[in-house]
Design an enzyme around this catalytic site. Structure first.
Site, PDB file in Angstrom:
ATOM      1  N   ASP A  41     -28.634  79.881  81.578  1.00  0.00           N
ATOM      2  CA  ASP A  41     -28.281  78.624  81.188  1.00  0.00           C
ATOM      3  C   ASP A  41     -26.887  78.133  81.324  1.00  0.00           C
ATOM      4  O   ASP A  41     -26.381  76.870  81.476  1.00  0.00           O
ATOM      5  CB  ASP A  41     -28.503  78.448  79.633  1.00  0.00           C
ATOM      6  CG  ASP A  41     -29.685  77.709  79.108  1.00  0.00           C
ATOM      7  OD1 ASP A  41     -30.607  77.391  79.961  1.00  0.00           O
ATOM      8  OD2 ASP A  41     -29.834  77.369  77.965  1.00  0.00           O
ATOM      9  N   HIS A  52     -29.830  66.633  76.897  1.00  0.00           N
ATOM     10  CA  HIS A  52     -30.956  67.695  76.180  1.00  0.00           C
ATOM     11  C   HIS A  52     -30.970  67.733  74.894  1.00  0.00           C
ATOM     12  O   HIS A  52     -30.192  68.240  74.062  1.00  0.00           O
ATOM     13  CB  HIS A  52     -30.526  68.906  77.120  1.00  0.00           C
ATOM     14  CG  HIS A  52     -31.767  69.703  76.545  1.00  0.00           C
ATOM     15  ND1 HIS A  52     -32.762  70.295  77.664  1.00  0.00           N
ATOM     16  CD2 HIS A  52     -32.120  70.489  75.509  1.00  0.00           C
ATOM     17  CE1 HIS A  52     -33.817  71.055  76.888  1.00  0.00           C
ATOM     18  NE2 HIS A  52     -33.369  71.061  75.796  1.00  0.00           N
ATOM     19  N   LEU A  53     -31.858  67.046  74.186  1.00  0.00           N
ATOM     20  CA  LEU A  53     -32.115  66.677  72.668  1.00  0.00           C
ATOM     21  C   LEU A  53     -33.335  67.327  72.414  1.00  0.00           C
ATOM     22  O   LEU A  53     -34.429  66.977  72.578  1.00  0.00           O
ATOM     23  CB  LEU A  53     -32.185  65.567  72.382  1.00  0.00           C
ATOM     24  CG  LEU A  53     -30.880  64.656  72.728  1.00  0.00           C
ATOM     25  CD1 LEU A  53     -31.093  63.270  72.087  1.00  0.00           C
ATOM     26  CD2 LEU A  53     -29.746  65.216  72.394  1.00  0.00           C
ATOM     27  N   GLY A  54     -33.601  68.699  72.103  1.00  0.00           N
ATOM     28  CA  GLY A  54     -34.570  69.715  71.557  1.00  0.00           C
ATOM     29  C   GLY A  54     -34.396  70.272  70.277  1.00  0.00           C
ATOM     30  O   GLY A  54     -33.545  69.406  69.322  1.00  0.00           O
ATOM     31  N   LYS A  89     -43.049  81.301  76.381  1.00  0.00           N
ATOM     32  CA  LYS A  89     -43.362  79.988  77.364  1.00  0.00           C
ATOM     33  C   LYS A  89     -43.339  80.428  78.738  1.00  0.00           C
ATOM     34  O   LYS A  89     -42.534  81.161  78.931  1.00  0.00           O
ATOM     35  CB  LYS A  89     -42.371  78.747  77.106  1.00  0.00           C
ATOM     36  CG  LYS A  89     -42.355  78.292  75.847  1.00  0.00           C
ATOM     37  CD  LYS A  89     -41.326  77.030  75.622  1.00  0.00           C
ATOM     38  CE  LYS A  89     -41.430  76.579  74.222  1.00  0.00           C
ATOM     39  NZ  LYS A  89     -40.177  75.738  74.112  1.00  0.00           N
ATOM     40  N   ARG A 147     -40.517  64.585  64.072  1.00  0.00           N
ATOM     41  CA  ARG A 147     -41.602  63.744  63.821  1.00  0.00           C
ATOM     42  C   ARG A 147     -41.672  63.834  62.201  1.00  0.00           C
ATOM     43  O   ARG A 147     -42.079  62.676  61.687  1.00  0.00           O
ATOM     44  CB  ARG A 147     -42.804  64.336  64.574  1.00  0.00           C
ATOM     45  CG  ARG A 147     -42.993  64.152  65.853  1.00  0.00           C
ATOM     46  CD  ARG A 147     -43.651  65.036  66.742  1.00  0.00           C
ATOM     47  NE  ARG A 147     -43.274  66.243  66.432  1.00  0.00           N
ATOM     48  CZ  ARG A 147     -43.726  67.450  67.396  1.00  0.00           C
ATOM     49  NH1 ARG A 147     -44.805  67.371  68.284  1.00  0.00           N
ATOM     50  NH2 ARG A 147     -43.074  68.598  67.380  1.00  0.00           N
ATOM     51  N   ASN A 187     -39.840  82.056  79.260  1.00  0.00           N
ATOM     52  CA  ASN A 187     -38.718  81.774  78.592  1.00  0.00           C
ATOM     53  C   ASN A 187     -39.300  82.307  77.197  1.00  0.00           C
ATOM     54  O   ASN A 187     -40.089  81.856  76.440  1.00  0.00           O
ATOM     55  CB  ASN A 187     -38.663  80.117  78.492  1.00  0.00           C
ATOM     56  CG  ASN A 187     -37.667  79.677  77.403  1.00  0.00           C
ATOM     57  OD1 ASN A 187     -36.915  80.643  76.834  1.00  0.00           O
ATOM     58  ND2 ASN A 187     -37.179  78.315  77.493  1.00  0.00           N
TER      59      ASN A 187
HETATM   60  N1  LIG Z   1     -43.338  62.906  69.710  1.00  0.00           N
HETATM   61  C1  LIG Z   1     -42.107  63.511  69.251  1.00  0.00           C
HETATM   62  N2  LIG Z   1     -41.319  62.493  68.738  1.00  0.00           N
HETATM   63  C2  LIG Z   1     -40.079  62.976  68.082  1.00  0.00           C
HETATM   64  N3  LIG Z   1     -39.734  64.236  68.199  1.00  0.00           N
HETATM   65  C3  LIG Z   1     -40.333  65.167  68.971  1.00  0.00           C
HETATM   66  C4  LIG Z   1     -41.705  64.822  69.146  1.00  0.00           C
HETATM   67  N4  LIG Z   1     -42.352  65.729  70.325  1.00  0.00           N
HETATM   68  C5  LIG Z   1     -41.488  66.792  69.843  1.00  0.00           C
HETATM   69  N5  LIG Z   1     -40.394  66.467  69.204  1.00  0.00           N
HETATM   70  C6  LIG Z   1     -39.170  67.078  68.749  1.00  0.00           C
HETATM   71  O1  LIG Z   1     -38.822  68.081  69.801  1.00  0.00           O
HETATM   72  C7  LIG Z   1     -38.571  69.236  69.198  1.00  0.00           C
HETATM   73  C8  LIG Z   1     -38.853  70.360  70.108  1.00  0.00           C
HETATM   74  O2  LIG Z   1     -37.806  70.222  71.318  1.00  0.00           O
HETATM   75  P1  LIG Z   1     -38.038  71.418  72.460  1.00  0.00           P
HETATM   76  O3  LIG Z   1     -37.213  70.797  73.602  1.00  0.00           O
HETATM   77  O4  LIG Z   1     -39.632  71.319  72.768  1.00  0.00           O
HETATM   78  O5  LIG Z   1     -37.735  72.614  71.899  1.00  0.00           O
HETATM   79  P2  LIG Z   1     -37.480  73.934  72.488  1.00  0.00           P
HETATM   80  O6  LIG Z   1     -36.139  74.194  72.297  1.00  0.00           O
HETATM   81  O7  LIG Z   1     -38.175  74.819  71.388  1.00  0.00           O
HETATM   82  O8  LIG Z   1     -37.862  74.030  73.724  1.00  0.00           O
HETATM   83  C9  LIG Z   1     -39.149  69.305  67.826  1.00  0.00           C
HETATM   84  O9  LIG Z   1     -38.775  70.094  67.065  1.00  0.00           O
HETATM   85  C10 LIG Z   1     -39.163  67.742  67.420  1.00  0.00           C
HETATM   86  O10 LIG Z   1     -37.923  67.687  66.670  1.00  0.00           O
HETATM   87  C1  LIG Z   2     -29.336  76.869  74.310  1.00  0.00           C
HETATM   88  C2  LIG Z   2     -30.346  76.383  73.565  1.00  0.00           C
HETATM   89  O1  LIG Z   2     -29.941  75.837  72.408  1.00  0.00           O
HETATM   90  O2  LIG Z   2     -31.495  76.422  73.790  1.00  0.00           O
HETATM   91  P1  LIG Z   2     -32.584  75.631  73.132  1.00  0.00           P
HETATM   92  O3  LIG Z   2     -32.819  74.375  73.183  1.00  0.00           O
HETATM   93  O4  LIG Z   2     -34.032  76.326  73.902  1.00  0.00           O
HETATM   94  O5  LIG Z   2     -32.737  76.318  71.696  1.00  0.00           O
HETATM   95 MG   LIG Z   3     -35.600  74.325  74.926  1.00  0.00          MG
END
Ligand SMILES: Nc1ncnc2c1ncn2[C@@H]1O[C@H](COP(=O)(O)OP(=O)(O)O)[C@@H](O)[C@H]1O
Ligand SMILES: CC(=O)OP(=O)(O)O
Ligand SMILES: [Mg+2]
Length: 455
Positions: free
Chosen positions: A196, A255-257, A37, A331, A30
Site C-alpha cells: 500500500d 478512498h473512503l472505506g 478477500k 448504512r 487481501n
Molecule cells: N451502500 C452503502 N452506503 C453507504 N456506505 C456503504 C455502503 N456499502 C458499504 N458502505 C460502507 O463501506 C464500508 C466498507 O468499505 P470497504 O472499502 O468495503 O472496506 P474494507 O476496508 O473492509 O475493504 C462499510 O463499513 C460501510 O460504511
Molecule cells: C490502510 C487501510 O486503512 O486499509 P483498509 O481500508 O483496508 O482498512
Molecule cells: Mg479496504
C-alpha cells in the site's frame, strides 16, 4: 531477485501486461483480521472469479461468498488442514505433507475458520485454474522504507515486514498470517508482496518529514508513508484512460472505506496523503480516530491509559463506531440518524467535517483542483457523503450532477460533475487485487524465463 525492474512504475502500474504474457492466472489475496478477500486474475482484464470469506475472527460466523453469488455458511471440519488437498500442479502427497507440516509449524492462520476458508479457496482455485498459478500476490499494507515495489516474500522479507506490525496493527499481522497460510497451501508458487505504501514512495521529502528533532526521527525510522496505494494506483490507471485532465492535472483521490484516506496526485504521481507514519492519521474512519491532537494522548497517558489501551481506543473503539456509540457502518448510521439518533448524527457530521478539512488542505498543497474521484465502500456507494464534500468545496467551482451522483452505485466508473463544474468529479469502483496481480505478473516477467525463486 526481489524487486521489479522499475519498482516505482510497478507501484503506479496502470495497465495490464500485454501480449505473450504467461497464461497462468495470479491469485490476489487481501487477508485481514476477520476476512480473506481474493481474486483470480488472468493476464489482462478483471478477475475471472473473486470473493470473500468473512466472519473468520474467533467466535465469528464464518461465511463464504463468490462475487455475484449468494452468501453461504462456511463449514469447519477441524481435522482437515491446508495440505490435505492435492497441491496445484499435482505435486502429490509429498508436497501436501510438507504443506501440512509447514502450516502446523507456522501456526498462525492455519487453524479453524481461516483454515476452512483456505481449503475452500484452494479447491476453488483448482477448479478455475487447472493449469496452476503464476504467483500469489498479497496486499501488504506496510512495506516500510524498502517497500517501494513488489517483492518476493521469503523468510527475510517476512521478518522485516513483521517488524512493521506495530505501525499497522489492524492489518500487517493478518496480512502476514495470510502469506504464511497461502505459502502452505500453494508451496510451489511464488508469494509476492504488493505494498500500500509503494504508490507514495516518490512524495517530496517535505511530505515525509515529521515536525520532531531529526535526532529522534532518523535513527528510529519515524517518517510519513501513506497507504491505500494499490487502490490509488488502480484509480490512476482508470482515470488516465478516461480523463484528458489527468495527465499534468491536479487530482484529489478519496478512498473512503473502513479505512479512509485522501491522496493528492499531480501529473499521475502521489504528492501528499492524509495517512502518514501509520494508517491512523488523517480522516476519521470506521473504528479509527484519524488525526488527533497529541495533547489528548499525553493527557490520557498521564491519567491511567497505557500504550495497549491507547492502541485499542484509537484503532478499534473510535471513529464512526466510537463517536456514534452504534456502528462503524455508514448504512446503519444514515438509517439511525434519519430516526433521530443523536450519536449517529454527530458521527456523520464529524466524518464530513474531517473530510472537508483534509480535502481543503490537500487542495492547497496541489494549488487547485482539476479532478476529484471517490472510491472505497463509502466513496463508491454513499451519494450523501459525496454531495457533502462537493458542497463544501463549491467555493472552488465544484458542481455535482445530482442525478448522476444518485445513480452512481459503484458498479461502473461514472462521471458525476455538472456541465458548469470547474472540476471533473468521478466515482471509480476500486480493484486493489487487480493492481496486486499486475505488479506480481510484472515482477515474474522481469525475472525472465526463470520465475522468482520460491519463498
Ligand atoms: N451502500 C452503502 N452506503 C453507504 N456506505 C456503504 C455502503 N456499502 C458499504 N458502505 C460502507 O463501506 C464500508 C466498507 O468499505 P470497504 O472499502 O468495503 O472496506 P474494507 O476496508 O473492509 O475493504 C462499510 O463499513 C460501510 O460504511
Ligand atoms: C490502510 C487501510 O486503512 O486499509 P483498509 O481500508 O483496508 O482498512
Ligand atoms: Mg479496504
Amino acid at each position: 531477485m526481489s524487486r521489479a525492474a522499475d519498482p516505482a512504475a510497478a507501484g503506479r502500474a496502470g495497465a495490464d501486461t500485454p501480449q505473450r504474457a504467461d497464461p497462468r492466472p495470479v491469485l490476489a489475496v487481501n487477508a485481514g483480521s476477520s476476512s480473506l478477500k481474493f481474486g483470480l486474475y488472468p493476464a489482462t482484464g478483471p478477475a475471472c472469479f473473486a470473493g470473500e470469506a468473512s466472519g473468520l475472527e474467533p467466535g465469528g460466523r464464518p461465511r463464504w461468498r463468490l462475487a455475484g453469488g449468494p452468501e453461504q455458511a462456511l463449514d469447519i471440519e477441524p481435522q482437515r488442514t491446508v495440505g490435505a488437498l492435492p497441491a496445484l500442479g499435482g505435486e502429490g502427497p509429498a508436497v501436501a505433507a510438507a504443506a501440512q507440516a509447514a502450516g502446523a509449524a507456522e501456526g498462525a492462520g492455519a487453524a479453524g475458520a481461516f483454515d476452512a476458508a483456505l481449503q475452500r479457496l484452494q479447491a476453488t482455485v483448482v477448479d478455475h485454474a487447472p493449469q496452476g498459478l503464476l504467483a500469489v500476490a498479497h496486499r501488504i499494507v506496510h512495506g516500510g522504507a524498502q517497500g517501494d515495489g513488489p517483492q518476493v516474500l521469503d523468510d527475510a522479507a517476512l521478518a522485516r515486514l513483521a517488524a512493521l506490525s506495530p505501525l499497522a496493527p489492524l492489518h500487517q499481522p493478518h496480512n502476514l498470517d495470510g502469506v504464511r497460510a497461502l505459502r502452505a497451501a500453494f508451496p510451489d508458487v511464488p508469494q509476492i508482496g504488493c505494498f500500500d505504501t509503494a504508490f507514495h514512495a516518490g512524495q517530496p521529502e517535505v511530505e515525509r518529514l515529521l515536525p520532531l528533532p531529526p535526532a529522534r526521527t532518523e535513527a528510529a525510522g519515524l517518517r510519513r508513508y501513506g497507504f491505500h496505494g494499490l487502490s490509488y494506483a488502480y484509480l490512476a490507471g482508470e482515470l488516465a484512460a478516461r480523463s484528458a485532465r489527468w495527465a499534468g492535472g491536479r487530482a484529489l483521490l478519496a478512498h473512503l472505506g473502513n479505512g479512509a484516506s485522501l491522496c493528492a496526485v499531480h501529473d499521475g504521481r502521489s504528492v501528499a496523503s492524509t495517512m502518514g507514519f501509520s494508517a491512523l492519521d488523517g480522516l476519521m474512519m470506521g473504528t479509527r480516530s484519524g488525526s488527533l491532537d497529541a495533547g489528548v494522548l499525553l493527557y490520557l497517558l498521564a491519567h491511567g491509559d497505557d500504550a495497549a489501551s491507547l492502541e485499542r481506543l484509537l484503532y478499534r473503539e473510535s471513529g464512526l463506531k466510537g463517536v456514534s456509540g452504534l456502528s462503524a457502518d455508514m448504512r446503519v448510521l444514515h438509517a439511525a440518524a434519519a430516526q433521530g439518533h443523536a450519536g449517529a448524527q454527530r458521527a456523520l457530521a464529524l466524518f464530513a467535517r474531517r473530510l472537508l478539512r483534509e480535502a481543503g488542505a490537500l487542495t492547497a498543497v496541489l494549488g487547485g483542483l482539476d479532478l476529484l474521484a471517490f472510491t472505497g465502500g463509502i466513496g463508491e456507494h454513499d451519494a450523501a457523503v459525496r454531495a457533502g464534500l462537493v458542497e463544501g468545496l463549491a467555493f472552488l467551482g465544484l458542481r455535482l450532477d445530482a442525478q448522476a451522483n444518485r445513480a452512481a452505485t459503484g458498479d461502473t466508473v461514472c462521471r458525476i460533475d455538472a456541465a458548469d463544474s470547474r472540476t471533473e468529479i468521478w466515482v471509480v469502483p476500486t480493484d486493489e487485487g487487480r493492481v496486486a496481480a499486475r505488479q506480481a505478473r510484472a515482477l515474474c516477467a522481469a525475472s525472465g524465463p526463470d520465475r522468482p525463486e520460491r519463498s
